[in-house]
Write a protein that holds these residues in place. Structure first.
Motif, mmCIF file in Angstrom:
data_model
loop_
_atom_site.group_PDB
_atom_site.id
_atom_site.type_symbol
_atom_site.label_atom_id
_atom_site.label_comp_id
_atom_site.label_asym_id
_atom_site.label_seq_id
_atom_site.Cartn_x
_atom_site.Cartn_y
_atom_site.Cartn_z
ATOM 1 N N ALA A 43 0.838 -1.201 0.000
ATOM 2 C CA ALA A 43 0.000 0.000 0.000
ATOM 3 C C ALA A 43 0.871 1.249 0.000
ATOM 4 O O ALA A 43 0.640 2.192 -0.772
ATOM 5 N N ASN A 79 2.500 1.817 -3.386
ATOM 6 C CA ASN A 79 1.579 2.423 -4.357
ATOM 7 C C ASN A 79 1.393 3.913 -4.104
ATOM 8 O O ASN A 79 1.385 4.714 -5.049
ATOM 9 N N ALA A 90 -4.412 6.059 -10.758
ATOM 10 C CA ALA A 90 -4.485 4.595 -10.724
ATOM 11 C C ALA A 90 -3.732 4.048 -9.511
ATOM 12 O O ALA A 90 -4.244 3.206 -8.753
ATOM 13 N N PHE A 91 -2.513 4.535 -9.296
ATOM 14 C CA PHE A 91 -1.742 4.130 -8.122
ATOM 15 C C PHE A 91 -2.435 4.566 -6.833
ATOM 16 O O PHE A 91 -2.416 3.845 -5.825
ATOM 17 N N TRP A 106 -5.714 5.012 -6.238
ATOM 18 C CA TRP A 106 -6.864 4.151 -5.925
ATOM 19 C C TRP A 106 -6.410 2.823 -5.344
ATOM 20 O O TRP A 106 -6.957 2.337 -4.347
ATOM 21 N N TRP A 107 -5.417 2.202 -5.977
ATOM 22 C CA TRP A 107 -4.890 0.950 -5.452
ATOM 23 C C TRP A 107 -4.289 1.156 -4.068
ATOM 24 O O TRP A 107 -4.481 0.339 -3.153
ATOM 25 N N GLY A 108 -3.536 2.234 -3.919
ATOM 26 C CA GLY A 108 -2.878 2.497 -2.638
ATOM 27 C C GLY A 108 -3.869 2.710 -1.506
ATOM 28 O O GLY A 108 -3.701 2.160 -0.411
ATOM 29 N N GLY A 130 -7.010 1.701 -1.366
ATOM 30 C CA GLY A 130 -7.695 0.438 -1.098
ATOM 31 C C GLY A 130 -6.837 -0.519 -0.286
ATOM 32 O O GLY A 130 -7.304 -1.102 0.712
ATOM 33 N N LEU A 131 -5.577 -0.676 -0.706
ATOM 34 C CA LEU A 131 -4.675 -1.566 0.016
ATOM 35 C C LEU A 131 -4.354 -1.039 1.415
ATOM 36 O O LEU A 131 -4.196 -1.815 2.365
ATOM 37 N N TRP A 155 -7.294 -1.931 3.506
ATOM 38 C CA TRP A 155 -7.329 -3.388 3.650
ATOM 39 C C TRP A 155 -6.277 -3.839 4.661
ATOM 40 O O TRP A 155 -6.539 -4.673 5.537
#
Length: 201
Positions: A133, A136, A163-164, A166-168, A170-171, A174
């Protein structure tokens, strides 16, 4: 462990690198919010990202693991994320909900520390998901900063940056949920630390 050995586990090469990396946090904020020297701010972030990898690699390579290093590394990561979030929000590069989502997750996890201490722990070990995370996010923010402007490069940087991001995000959350689950498991399986144990710990 003697005093000399304890000192050697404080002034390790990885720890010195982590301290230097921490010094870059206020420098980044000044560059972004003061002269708005975005190019130099990007250099600071790139150096921070490289030294984040370097101090861990050196700790393994030189066998210089330490309790201080286990604290400095995640603290530096969190402070960089917080500094970048503040800087980009005040520059109107990211919306308020992004600026709120990341510190809020850390605030919730810090609230678990007193609970951990009842079982004799000060923190949970950093796991791969949390590092992924952070990886990202530390890629996302420089790209979003680079995306300020016009032209193909700025447009590409903005697209990949989000893009990075959103992933970051979310992770990041999580990983936070997994940390909270670890705390729940620890509370269930580990007896409460007595005051006498705390005095001798």
């Amino acid at each position: 462990m003697g005093v000399t050995e304890e000192a050697s586990r404080v002034w390790t090469v990885p720890n010195i690198i982590s301290v230097v990396r921490l010094a870059g946090v206020p420098l980044f904020l000044w560059l972004v919010l003061g002269p708005e020297a975005d190019a130099w701010a990007l250099v600071v972030l790139m150096v921070a990202g490289f030294t984040d990898y370097l101090d861990g690699w050196l700790a393994r390579r030189l066998d210089q693991f330490s309790k201080l290093g286990e604290i400095l590394d995640p603290v530096a990561d969190r402070l960089y994320i917080l500094a970048v979030v503040i800087g980009l929000y005040l520059r109107d590069i990211i919306p308020w909900w992004v600026a709120l989502a990341l510190p809020l997750r850390d605030l919730l996890l810090w609230g678990l520390v007193p609970i951990l201490r009842t079982r004799g722990f000060s923190a949970l070990p950093v796991h791969f998901l949390g590092k992924a995370a952070t990886f990202n996010l530390l890629y996302a923010f420089p790209l979003l900063l680079l995306g300020e402007g016009d032209g193909i490069v700025a447009n590409l940087a903005r697209t990949f940056g989000w893009a990075f991001a959103w992933w970051g995000i979310g992770l990041y959350w999580w990983a936070g949920v997994l940390y909270a689950w670890q705390v729940r498991t620890l509370l269930r399986d580990t007896p409460r630390r007595t005051s006498s144990a705390a005095d001798h710990g």
